[in-house]
Motif scaffolding. Structure first.
Motif, short mmCIF file in Angstrom:
data_model
loop_
_atom_site.label_atom_id
_atom_site.label_comp_id
_atom_site.label_asym_id
_atom_site.label_seq_id
_atom_site.Cartn_x
_atom_site.Cartn_y
_atom_site.Cartn_z
N LYS A 23 3.45 1.75 -1.92
CA LYS A 23 2.94 2.50 -0.78
C LYS A 23 1.67 1.78 -0.34
O LYS A 23 0.79 1.51 -1.15
CB LYS A 23 2.61 3.92 -1.24
CG LYS A 23 1.90 4.78 -0.24
CD LYS A 23 1.73 6.16 -0.87
CE LYS A 23 0.73 7.00 -0.14
NZ LYS A 23 0.42 8.20 -0.89
N THR A 25 -1.55 1.75 2.25
CA THR A 25 -2.28 2.69 3.10
C THR A 25 -3.45 2.00 3.76
O THR A 25 -4.20 1.26 3.10
CB THR A 25 -2.82 3.86 2.26
OG1 THR A 25 -1.75 4.35 1.46
CG2 THR A 25 -3.34 4.96 3.14
N SER A 30 0.07 5.69 5.90
CA SER A 30 0.72 5.02 4.78
C SER A 30 2.13 4.58 5.18
O SER A 30 2.82 5.28 5.93
CB SER A 30 0.85 5.98 3.61
OG SER A 30 -0.38 6.59 3.38
N TYR A 32 5.75 3.28 3.21
CA TYR A 32 6.40 3.05 1.92
C TYR A 32 7.26 1.79 2.05
O TYR A 32 7.88 1.55 3.09
CB TYR A 32 7.30 4.23 1.55
CG TYR A 32 6.52 5.36 0.94
CD1 TYR A 32 5.95 6.33 1.75
CD2 TYR A 32 6.35 5.46 -0.43
CE1 TYR A 32 5.23 7.37 1.22
CE2 TYR A 32 5.62 6.50 -0.97
CZ TYR A 32 5.06 7.45 -0.13
OH TYR A 32 4.33 8.49 -0.67
N GLU A 64 -5.28 0.00 0.59
CA GLU A 64 -4.91 0.46 -0.74
C GLU A 64 -3.43 0.26 -0.93
O GLU A 64 -2.63 0.57 -0.03
CB GLU A 64 -5.25 1.96 -0.85
CG GLU A 64 -5.00 2.51 -2.22
CD GLU A 64 -5.11 4.04 -2.21
OE1 GLU A 64 -4.29 4.67 -1.52
OE2 GLU A 64 -6.01 4.57 -2.85
N GLN A 66 -0.37 1.11 -3.69
CA GLN A 66 -0.03 1.81 -4.93
C GLN A 66 1.41 1.47 -5.29
O GLN A 66 2.29 1.49 -4.42
CB GLN A 66 -0.16 3.32 -4.74
CG GLN A 66 -1.61 3.73 -4.62
CD GLN A 66 -1.75 5.19 -4.25
OE1 GLN A 66 -1.09 5.64 -3.31
NE2 GLN A 66 -2.59 5.92 -4.94
N THR A 81 -2.97 1.14 -8.98
CA THR A 81 -3.46 1.08 -7.60
C THR A 81 -4.23 -0.20 -7.42
O THR A 81 -4.91 -0.65 -8.35
CB THR A 81 -4.43 2.26 -7.36
OG1 THR A 81 -3.79 3.44 -7.77
CG2 THR A 81 -4.81 2.36 -5.91
N LYS A 200 -6.52 10.15 -1.75
CA LYS A 200 -6.28 8.90 -1.07
C LYS A 200 -7.58 8.17 -0.92
O LYS A 200 -8.50 8.63 -0.29
CB LYS A 200 -5.69 9.19 0.31
CG LYS A 200 -4.52 10.10 0.21
CD LYS A 200 -3.55 9.87 1.33
CE LYS A 200 -2.32 10.70 1.21
NZ LYS A 200 -2.55 12.01 0.64
#
Length: 2044
Positions: A23, A25, A30, A32, A64, A66, A81, A200
């Motif tokens: 994911k 962001t 975000s 996927y 970010e 993840q 992360t 988040k």
């Protein structure tokens, strides 16, 4: 178009095999990736994500990534992360990298990702810094948004969008270390508690200094950092792990508003420098409305009173602390006239209470004149003020002779940091207008009028009253107005800074009968000003303040009226008032100044609407997820909930429409129709979808369903009702945002500190690491605040206070962050506790800063309504639920589910009614600006559908739902492992309870079994709740389980079970796919604190787990289709149902039936212990049901096992047990913290086998009784303490109160073998801290040395050698008190120095400089610390000065004066014999069990010792080991013993006055067993500090009579005598103690004189006995003054002088030297009690916990089977010595001339001199009058003779006189010896005129001048610098002294000089050589040689005429006579001339 592209290539080093998903962001949006299926260590994603962006990429924004393990059914599990700051991307536009991830503990893991990032900016120019400021939606003036793209303008972009033209310097992060690669600064881990992974990170833009980033990056790359790991501690429930749920508040009961006892004691000692001529001053002390006066002192400017006043109050704390203490000096007040005010001093009680020790001691209050503010200081009054609440104990400094000259300026009665020179200032409080007032009179007349005339008036007549510093000001009354407009200002004139902290603003309703308060608001001046060097004067507003109070429906007798007065928590919104406040410092020199301080009210101009901010539309949304625990009283009617904000949403009583027809701008809740109309009118600029939005403020009524016997719940299962309200307020969110940020930092800090304390308490490892983590978080939080707070600086409606407050908060937070960083480096294992204290100060400061003084949006109230009546409420501060797009600024409960407990309003909520929960809600609230409304559902648990109201038209998508329907449902099983509880509240009359626990979870409840008669139940029971349904997604539930409420009750046979207390817990959750095993499972037992109201009521040891029950696959599939609308393939799920859950063990116990025990993995591991019990005896058993206890027995029980003592056959004859030691074995947990309590019960055995419980005691912690084997190797005596008794670990000096530090350290550092202790006879070892004292004096500067030399010249230091004959016991006592004071001072200095060092360290480290650079850099600390430093220096200086100034002390043998009880110094003498209080009866509910003393029904004496089996052999094999006694070897037998008890009572201090005149007539009563000694004949009249000086002998038999009570009674002529206070001493423990408290051991041995040895046994006999008892070798006396004991050698003198002066050889000195150092003897040493005086507080049972005075005394005990002791010491009070002071007034000179001469108008005076010593009424004497002095010269040769009685030691004159004509007997007064001489001008027909005066303190007065010329004003002005003499040493002094008076400007002026001779003789000498008064025989003085003018004309008229004629008019008369002769001759000539002429002419 600008865009950011991220190419996610691969993720490598993954663990295991499975499906992965990523994911990515950015800016809150975000994407996927696709699912990479079935991959091993590497997952290839190879996907590109693109974000079109509308605003330039900011270098501080974050990306970010993840990576998750993907699961089709359950929530994805996070692998790790990766975060990076896009700094480099913003600069260069392109970046490729591979980097590792971090997991949720911020630990770096192996897994890595490879990505490539591209950024194209609009102009292609990358590399420009953007300015790092995050904004809310930019406020374009035309009201349109700059951007309209919804898709990407997520919350983030509004913030980073920077409108052109606004750049802010300073927020740009700069690179400090340019060389380091940017790359290291890219990764950023946020420090957060574990399990926070779903916060988040993108939502928190991080602007951090680069250095921090470096450090963090290095850390993240490194190992796990222990600092950041949070502790799941006992505070488990208060730790907020989740993001969807807030913490509940455990303490329920409102504490404010409940009345408490307070006692204010004020001693007025004296006044100085009062301004005015020849005054008769009286001091009036006023607290609130009570006034008390001192006696009047006549014609003196420095009266000495020493009057003690006590005021008792029983009021709530808030009321108490707002009361004003006013001290005023009044001149010549008597019965007929009220006198004139000289000056006064005001301070509120709160200021005194916030002082250290809650008191000011010996401080000078500055008097100022309220009617003339230009005047300046009017004098000083010296006083002590102390405020004692319940349970405070005041440490008064020891009362002794105060010899130190008073430095007035240095000891002012002002809190630290307030300047001595306070200026006058005006306080302007502007009152503009109010809104939303409630109806205040539903009077019938108004309705009648309305019916007839149609007149419709508002039913309220408001005015505003402002109270400040004891003055009130009122505005005008606005008749009949709900929205009154005043525009007036109230002006106070008060000294600045004021000593009154709060200003009270109250809206009142004017009424013909009595005015009532509508609402009250307090303004705390500390919050609206800042005293630092960059501070600001108090300022506020214009701002609206909200007022809360009782509910709005008007009733005649409002039961909650107190709430409107500002007492207690308001339960409803009342009104809001627009005020502002300002302060102006006055320039008192300007001529046009109004000089009075009367309150003025003036009108001011109106202010504009926008001054308080722009109106905006706010939206409040609430959803009720659960309503349980509804009290059964209201469970039968339908219930609804209403939410209100201000008057909006209030349907019953909110609406009071202003009748004025004009339509005002919408502000307060007018009726709904108007609201719609208004919205339609105002919605041109808003989207029209809102047009029809009508508020829904209450839930539909619903009938509750039964949960169990006590509670109901509402069936909100899958359908959750919602409410929403629109309201209009000024947009002042910024204020609340800043508050929220600080609150959140504070919450996190508090949670961390709780953790640290818990680690310390449970002695877990590494508390310092956790503290470092806490400080790290604090530092990060503070720097974050500084970045975020500084925005929207020029928003509308910002007041001066907003700007100043922001500046000061930024400064404070910045410095706090710095200090935190630096403290973090200082936290070591050994400094944790000290640093913890410092950090707690941070917490208080944060909480103080976070409290916003200017309100904006009113609080939200949630009311439970039944039958249209308001039942219970909860008040939620609006800031807690305020939404912001910046995470830190959001309120802590916004977007979260909060457990809310509703309580009863007002006083109903006090006491037991306040403890029951009225209802428990799970409530979700969201409050924000309407524009940001789209996020309002974001925090709800997922899986719901919105149900809109039916009437909405088509296309209205944005209407909020009226209810939510959940279709996701999880089923769980809850297991509550209830193990045990301890220290519960005693709810039955037996002093025990029959407790059971009820566990609530969601809508379920279950109960444990009832265990009877115990306060420490061990239920050992597992409660299983099956099929608990919870709504929402599984993953969210895992992190946010609802809370469990556990309530404990006491089962009563009749009636309802009684509430004991309540606690909250959070369960540990296991989802089906998780493995049931370590580390999380099985859960650990934890202690939960149980609260009853605000008091603790015990602890619960339990564990809770919530286990998910898997579903049937088909069910899941259907559910998924329903939610996601996509087909779901077949799902593989394990067996449905409960098979997956860990098995439950069946009940092993056949007796307990179906009750399940706590399973093995959870219950503690046990081992076998043996507990030995020493049974000694029972004491003071009270009657039970009127029958006396006769045959008691003690039962001891622990963990189900126990032992019984033998029966005491006849309690009256011998209350001791015949068999002393018994033991039992028991299985106890290995972990000491889990040890169950041990219960002690006493039962009385009656006839026919009946037993009655007498009382019980629970020993909650057995730790102090655990036996530890002595360490054979150590020489240190203390390690051999038998029990590890808290008191006995004496190694740390706990009980070595006064062993000189140098000695003990020396002796312990030598190797074993013979120790040598040198006891030199000459150098007496001075008490404690000699070392410190020397240091303090060494730093003395040369100036001081000069001063000392000068003093020598003045003859102060010539101390004669003290004569043995003069010394008595009191000399010893006073010398000891001096020592005590010195040691206290030395401690103070040491403490001040330590603090200073710490301050310097902190400051130095903050500035990154080393110590030695301090001087070079001229480094300035902050101002405050500078002031503090000054204060400390002063203290140090004073102490040094004291030790300097002390004349070389005569060698007087000393005793030890303890300024507390002896037992506190020696651990209650519980060295082997402990006392356990037995309780019976219900516990009192007052705060913290204050009434426990009333429940005590007796005491059990004994002890315990526990140890693990088996015990090592060594101990039992020791010689003389008695197996019957177990561990209690060498304990004396407990047979009855006869003892002579000798009680010495020295004196009492500060007694509570018992008579109306504010005094008391105390005498002593001593009771011991049956004998009582009343000393009633010798009462001391009218004294509050009586000196008794008596000893009393009583014979007693232990153990029957062992409790000695010493009471002070007040003698009354009529009626019974009142008890003032008493103190109780347990003699038995003292008698048997190893500290040997029978007779104190003196420091020197002498056989005669004042220091005679008191004990019948000589030191050598005592030493021999001690050695024999302790089985040690010795004593061996050797030659040369040595003695050897064990392996130590002591030295000392060997000669003694007897009464006849002969020297003899003796060993006693040597033996005494050993005794005084007995604690150094290995294995058996204890500190022996020295010769002492103890100070004991006197208590009165009617006023529990408040000291009524203190008594100084000591007790000696001598067993009767030993030789009889000598006669008692004579400590009778010193008789004052009689002296006679002869004062000869020879001459005066330069006396000012007052009168005009009778005939000629020349200036002259008729002089006489008046003098007195004791007081004007008592012994004033006047000389004769020297009439008509024309030069101011007067000749008198007149002698005054003053006989007086004088106490040398106390330097006081003693007078006995009747206080008034009605007094029964004489009262003794002590006054300082001051000779007053005054010069007067005699007038015949009017009162004499006072010309001047001088006061000479006979102990210290300036030497007279040799001649009149040399005599000047400087002799008085510079009194301190001049050498002084004492008449008691000089005996005879002659010289000239100045007379002074004050002129109009209060300056001293010289008004004359007097030549006087003072001669002091003793009474005997006076008898031998008597003298006459005046000029009489014997020894007459010759007549003065006066000029002839001095006769009086009407006594000898001829003489006077002769004098007038002869002297003055001689020449005039001669001339006149000559002229007359000439005239006569001329006349005769003219007369006779014609005749002669005629004759001549005629020739006759």
């Amino acid at each position: 178009m600008m865009a950011l592209m991220v190419h996610l290539k691969t993720a490598a080093h993954l663990r295991g095999k499975g499906d992965r998903i990523a994911k990515v962001t950015f800016r809150g949006l975000s994407f996927y990736s696709r699912v990479a299926e079935n991959c091993d260590a590497v997952a290839h994603f190879n996907e590109i994500f693109r974000w079109p962006i509308a605003s330039r990429l900011d270098g501080n924004e974050m990306l970010e990534i993840q990576v998750y393990n993907y699961s089709k059914v359950f929530s994805n599990r996070l692998v790790g992360t990766f975060c990076m700051v896009l700094q480099k991307v913003a600069e260069e536009g392109h970046l490729e990298l591979t980097d590792t991830l971090i997991d949720d503990n911020n630990t770096s893991i192996k897994t890595s990702v490879t990505i490539e990032i591209k950024y194209q900016s609009m102009d292609g120019a990358v590399g420009v810094w953007s300015d790092g400021e995050f904004l809310d939606v930019p406020d374009d003036r035309d009201g349109m948004f700059a951007f309209e793209t919804e898709s990407l303008l997520s919350s983030q972009s509004h913030r980073s969008g920077t409108p052109p033209g606004r750049t802010l310097q300073g927020s740009i992060p700069t690179f400090r270390k340019a060389g380091k690669g940017v790359f290291s600064a890219m990764k950023l881990g946020k420090i957060k508690s574990s399990k926070d992974d779903h916060k988040k990170l993108a939502e928190e833009p991080a602007v951090l200094e680069m250095e921090d980033l470096d450090r963090k990056a290095m850390r993240l790359a490194g190992t796990v950092d222990p600092d950041t790991i949070s502790l799941a501690s006992v505070t488990a429930v208060t730790t907020n792990v989740s993001n969807k749920r807030s913490k509940p508040d455990i303490k329920m009961e409102p504490s404010s508003g409940r009345p408490v006892d307070y006692q204010i004691s004020i001693t007025v000692i004296e006044a100085r420098q009062l301004i005015g001529l020849n005054m008769d001053p009286v001091v009036c002390v006023e607290v609130g409305d009570e006034k008390k006066y001192t006696s009047m002192k006549e014609s003196t400017n420095c009266p000495y009173y020493n009057d003690y006043f006590v005021f008792d109050f029983h009021v709530p704390p808030d009321v108490m602390f707002d009361k004003i203490i006013k001290i005023s000096v009044i001149h010549s007040k008597n019965l007929l006239r009220s006198g004139t005010l000289v000056g006064n001093f005001k301070m509120d009680v709160g200021t005194v209470y916030s002082q250290p020790e809650h008191q000011f001691y010996h401080k000078w209050a500055i008097m100022s004149d309220p009617d003339d503010i230009t005047a300046g200081c009017k004098g000083y009054v010296k006083c002590d003020i102390a405020v004692v609440g319940k349970g405070d104990n005041i440490k008064t400094p020891h009362k002794a002779n105060e010899t130190d000259e008073d430095d007035l300026e240095g000891n002012l009665l002002l809190p630290e940091g307030i300047p001595a020179e306070r200026q006058w200032a005006r306080f302007y409080v502007k009152i503009y207008r109010a809104e939303g007032l409630p109806k205040m009179n539903t009077n019938i007349m108004a309705n009648v009028k309305k019916a007839f005339i149609g007149e419709n008036r508002d039913l309220v007549d408001p005015y505003v009253q402002v109270q400040f510093a004891g003055q009130k000001g009122k505005t005008s009354v606005q008749k009949s107005s709900y929205e009154p407009i005043w525009n007036e200002q109230v002006v106070f004139t008060e000294l600045f800074p004021p000593l009154c902290k709060r200003l009270k603003v109250q809206i009142r309703d004017s009424d013909k009968v009595n005015d009532v308060a509508i609402g009250t608001h307090f303004v705390d001046l500390r919050k609206i000003s800042n005293e630092g060097d960059k501070g600001f004067l108090p300022t506020m507003g214009p701002a609206w303040v909200n007022m809360y109070g009782s509910t709005r429906q008007y009733t005649l007798m409002d039961e909650h009226q107190d709430l409107n007065e500002g007492l207690g928590e308001g339960v409803s919104f009342r009104a809001r008032l627009l005020i502002s406040m300002a302060v102006e410092i006055l320039d008192t020199t300007s001529p046009e100044l109004m000089s009075s301080t009367e309150v003025q009210v003036e009108s001011v101009s109106n202010i504009s609407e926008s001054a308080t901010g722009k109106m905006d539309e706010f939206f409040l949304f609430g959803s009720f997820l659960e309503a349980t625990m509804i009290d059964r009283k209201i469970g039968d009617k339908p219930i609804s909930f209403e939410i209100t904000i201000g008057n909006y949403g209030n349907q019953i009583d909110g609406v009071s429409k202003p009748s004025s027809a004009k339509k005002r701008k919408k502000k307060d809740g007018e009726s709904e129709e108007e609201e719609n109309e208004l919205i339609q009118n105002s919605s041109e600029d808003e989207a029209d979808e809102d047009a029809d939005l009508v508020s829904v403020s209450s839930t539909p009524p619903m009938r509750p369903v039964i949960t169990d016997r006590n509670y109901f719940h509402l069936p909100y299962f899958d359908k959750k009702p919602c409410v929403y309200i629109k309201s209009w307020w000024q947009d002042q969110r910024r204020r609340l945002y800043n508050s929220n940020m600080m609150d959140k930092i504070a919450d996190k800090l508090e949670e961390g500190l709780n953790d640290v304390q818990e680690i310390l308490k449970t002695e877990k490892a590494f508390p310092e690491r956790r503290l470092r983590g806490v400080l790290e978080d604090l530092g990060v939080g503070c720097s974050r605040f500084v970045i975020l707070a500084n925005k929207d600086v020029n928003q509308a409606g910002r007041t001066k206070l907003d700007r100043e407050r922001l500046k000061s908060c930024m400064r404070e937070m910045d410095s706090m962050g710095q200090q935190a960083k630096q403290l973090r480096t200082q936290v070591k294992k050994n400094t944790v506790r000290d640093k913890l204290k410092l950090v707690q100060n941070f917490l208080q400061k944060l909480r103080f800063l976070a409290d916003e003084p200017q309100h904006s949006i009113p609080d939200v109230f949630v009311w439970m309504m039944s039958n249209n009546k308001r039942i219970a409420y909860s008040r939620i501060p609006s800031k807690d639920i305020l939404y912001s797009i910046v995470d830190e600024e959001t309120g802590k409960d916004c977007c979260k589910v909060k457990g809310v407990f509703l309580k009863l309003p007002g006083k109903k909520g006090f006491g037991p009614a306040g403890w029951t929960v009225q209802a428990k809600l799970e409530l979700y609230l969201w409050l924000g600006i309407n524009k940001q409304r789209k996020d309002f559902l974001s925090g709800l648990p997922n899986g719901f559908e919105e149900i809109k109201a039916a009437k909405t038209g088509p296309g209205l998508q944005a209407v909020p739902p009226v209810s939510l329907v959940y279709n996701m449902k999880q089923v769980f099983q809850l297991r509550a492992h209830m193990y045990q509880a301890r220290s519960l509240f005693a709810a039955d009359n037996s002093g025990l309870s029959d407790p059971f626990a009820r566990v609530f979870f969601s809508t379920h409840s279950q109960v444990t079994e009832v265990l009877s008669e115990t306060l420490c139940p061990t239920w050992d029971q597992l409660l299983v709740f099956d099929d608990v349904e919870l709504f929402g997604e599984a993953s969210e539930l895992r992190d946010d389980p609802p809370i469990i409420v556990v309530e404990l009750f006491d089962q009563d046979t009749v009636g309802k079970a009684e509430f004991i207390g309540r606690t909250f817990a959070k369960p540990t959750i296991k989802m089906c796919e998780e493995y049931y095993g370590p580390p999380r499972f099985p859960p650990q037992l934890e202690y939960y604190q149980i609260y009853r109201g605000n008091c603790t009521a015990g602890e619960l040891l339990a564990a809770f787990e919530l286990l998910q029950i898997p579903f049937d696959p088909e069910v899941i599939r259907r559910a998924l289709i329903a939610v996601h609308n996509f087909a779901v393939p077949q799902i593989k799920v394990g067996q449905g149902g409960k098979a997956d859950l860990p098995p439950l063990e069946g009940s092993t116990d056949s007796e307990r039936g179906t009750i399940l025990p706590v399973p093995l993995g959870i219950r503690p591991i046990l081992s076998r212990y043996r507990i030995e019990v020493l049974f000694w005896g029972l004491r003071d058993l009270k009657r039970i049901n009127l029958a006396q206890v006769d045959r008691p027995r003690v039962d001891i029980e622990c963990a189900g096992r126990g032992v019984q003592s033998v029966l005491i056959q006849n309690y009256k004859k011998n209350p001791n047990f015949s068999i002393l030691v018994k033991w039992f074995e028991v299985d106890l947990p290995e972990n000491e913290l889990l040890h169950p309590p041990l219960n002690i019960r006493v039962v009385d055995c009656r006839a026919f086998g009946r037993y009655i419980l007498v009382g019980s005691h629970a020993v909650s912690s057995l730790r102090r009784f655990i036996y530890s084997a002595p360490d054979k190797t150590s020489n240190n005596w203390a390690s051999a303490a038998k029990l590890m008794n808290g008191y006995m670990v004496l190694t740390n000096g706990g009980c070595q109160p006064r062993s000189s530090p140098s000695l003990s350290s020396r002796t312990l550092s030598r190797p074993a073998g013979d120790f040598m202790v040198d006891m030199d006879s000459e150098h007496s070892i001075r008490k404690m801290d000699t070392v410190v004292k020397l240091d303090a004096t060494e730093e003395e500067s040369d100036k001081d040395k000069k001063k000392k030399k000068k003093k020598k010249k003045g003859g102060m230091e010539e101390e004669e050698e003290t004569d043995e004959r003069v010394l008595d016991w009191w000399s010893k006592y006073f010398a000891s008190i001096e020592t005590l004071k010195e040691s206290l001072r030395a401690q103070e200095v040491a403490q001040a120095e330590a603090e200073e060092r710490e301050d310097l360290e902190i400051a130095a480290e903050a500035a990154d400089i080393r110590h030695d650079d301090l001087i070079l850099k001229g480094f300035k600390t902050k101002d405050k610390s500078r002031e503090k430093r000054f204060f400390k220096d002063k203290k140090k200086g004073q102490a040094a000065e004291h030790s300097e100034r002390r004349p070389v002390k005569a060698k007087v043998d000393e005793l030890v004066v303890y300024n507390k009880e002896l037992e506190t110094e020696y651990g209650n003498f519980a060295d082997w014999l402990h006392t356990f209080n037995l309780y019976r009866g219900k516990a009192g509910d007052d705060d913290e069990h204050a009434q426990d003393d009333d429940r005590i029904v007796g005491r059990f004496k004994g002890s315990l010792c526990m140890y693990k089996l088996p015990l090592s052999e060594e101990i039992t094999r020791e010689a003389g080991f008695d197996p019957n006694m177990g561990m209690f070897q060498s304990i004396p037998h407990n047979d009855p013993i006869n003892v002579l008890v000798r009680v010495y009572v020295v004196r009492a201090t500060d007694l509570h006055p018992a008579d109306i005149n504010g005094k008391a007539d105390p005498y002593i009563v001593i009771k011991l067993g049956k004998s009582e000694v009343k000393d009633k004949e010798n009462y001391i009249s009218k004294q509050l500090n009586p000196v008794f000086g008596k000893s009393f002998d009583i014979e007693a038999t232990f153990p029957m009579e062992s409790m000695l009570s010493v009471s002070v009674y007040d003698w009354d002529l009529v009626g019974t005598d009142d008890l003032i206070g008493e103190t109780k001493i347990d003699l038995e423990n003292r008698f048997y103690s190893k500290y040997r408290a029978t007779c104190g051991i003196s420091s020197k041995y002498s056989v005669h004189g004042y220091n005679i040895w008191r004990d019948p046994m000589k030191p050598s006999q005592i030493l021999a006995k001690l050695c024999k008892d302790g089985k040690i070798d010795g004593p061996h006396y050797g030659p040369g003054g040595k003695v050897k004991v064990a392996n130590r050698i002591f030295q000392g003198p060997t000669e003694i002088v007897d009464e006849n002066g002969l020297k003899k050889q003796t060993e006693e000195h040597l033996a005494l030297a050993v005794l005084n150092h007995w604690e150094e003897i290995p294995r058996v040493g204890w500190k022996l009690v020295p010769e002492h005086v103890e100070t004991r507080p006197l208590l009165n049972p009617d006023k529990p916990g408040i000291e009524q005075g203190r008594i100084e005394m000591w007790v000696d005990m001598f067993p009767m089977d030993m030789p009889a002791p000598g006669p008692a010491l004579d400590i009778s009070p010193r008789k004052p010595k009689s002296f006679e002071l002869r004062v000869v007034i020879w001459n005066t000179d330069d006396v000012i001339l007052e009168d005009d001469a009778f005939m000629t108008g020349e200036k002259m005076s008729d002089i006489y001199v008046r003098g007195w010593l004791k007081g004007q009424q008592e012994d004033k004497q006047d000389t004769d009058v020297h009439y008509h002095s024309l030069t101011g010269e007067g000749n008198f040769n007149w002698r005054f003779v003053f006989p007086f009685d004088y106490l040398m030691a106390e330097e006081k004159i003693v007078i006995s006189k009747k206080e008034s004509m009605f007094s029964w007997d004489e009262t003794e007064y002590k006054i300082p010896p001051r000779l007053t001489l005054q010069v007067w001008d005699a007038d015949h027909f009017s009162a004499d005129d006072f010309l001047g005066a001088i006061e000479l303190d006979l102990n210290r007065f300036p030497r007279g001048a040799k001649t009149a010329k040399q005599c000047s004003l400087d002799m008085i002005r510079n009194e301190h610098e001049l050498p002084t003499i004492s008449i008691f040493k000089q005996k005879r002094v002659k010289g000239w002294w100045p007379f002074v008076a004050r002129d109009e400007n209060d300056d001293m002026e010289l008004t004359g000089k007097v030549e006087a001779e003072l001669h002091l003789v003793t009474a005997e000498e006076a008898e031998k050589s008597p003298v006459g008064l005046g000029r009489n025989e014997p020894d007459p003085l010759e007549k003065p040689n006066r000029p002839d003018t001095t006769f009086l004309w009407f006594l000898s008229p001829l003489k006077a005429i002769r004098y007038l004629v002869c002297n003055r008019y001689k020449w005039l008369i001669i001339k006149m006579v000559l002229a007359l002769l000439l005239l006569i001759m001329l006349g005769l000539f003219l007369y006779s001339m014609p005749g002669y002429l005629v004759k001549k002419l005629l020739g006759a």
